[in-house]
Enzyme design. Sequence first.
Site, PDB file in Angstrom:
ATOM      1  N   LYS A   1      -7.088  -0.726   3.826  1.00 34.27           N
ATOM      2  CA  LYS A   1      -6.484  -1.869   3.120  1.00 34.27           C
ATOM      3  C   LYS A   1      -5.002  -2.026   3.432  1.00 34.27           C
ATOM      4  CE  LYS A   1      -7.454  -0.199  -0.939  1.00 34.27           C
ATOM      5  NZ  LYS A   1      -7.968   1.090  -0.456  1.00 34.27           N
TER       6      LYS A   1
ATOM      7  N   ASP B   1      -0.121   2.087  -4.492  1.00 33.61           N
ATOM      8  CA  ASP B   1       0.430   3.419  -4.208  1.00 33.61           C
ATOM      9  C   ASP B   1       1.946   3.445  -4.405  1.00 33.61           C
ATOM     10  OD1 ASP B   1      -2.026   4.459  -3.672  1.00 33.61           O
ATOM     11  OD2 ASP B   1      -1.796   4.519  -1.493  1.00 33.61           O
TER      12      ASP B   1
END
Length: 200
Positions: free
Chosen positions: A21, A42
């Site tokens: 991704k 993240d």
Amino acid sequence: MPGGVRNGLIIFLNGTSSSGKSSIARELLEVMEEPGFHLPVDAFHAMRTRRKVDPDELPGILRRTWAGFHRAVAGMAAAGNHVVVDHVLSEEWRLLDCLELFTAKDVVLLGVRCSPEELHRREQARGDRPKGLAARQLELVHAHGRYDMECDTTTMSPRDCARRISAFLSRRPTPTAFEQLRAELRPDLTAPGPAAIALP
């Protein structure tokens, strides 16, 4: 929405850990016709304090991180920015929260798939993910069953996926996958725009 600015698109990449991704998102910023922002979850986890926390507190902290991430995405899009999001819909509440917050017609929901064998290989090569994480997520992340478009990174490069997605943006379907999911999973939401921002 400030100054009557039109909402930006939310290009929503959903897939397991190590499915590619973030690599696709970075390439998308290079090939999209209009400027956009990559908001990876993240990065939000990385901004959290490094001090150790009680294990009993961790689930609540992680949930608040995800909830805050969703609201940051909604805010950026509401200000007129195109936002590329990489996400892991491995818990049902995450999708339900996004369905409430995001303007459904402006979301392009993209499934990022990868073979279990390749996921395992990438996970081992990265060395920064718990063993077997991607395999555990595989069934969960795609359980909702609807996408506007899908890419398989087992054989396609991130650049090729990004090019396909960029070309698709101008001919995305109506109703969008997000509009369909909103009608199915959140029929209580009658307003077409995002709801008031509140922590779940």
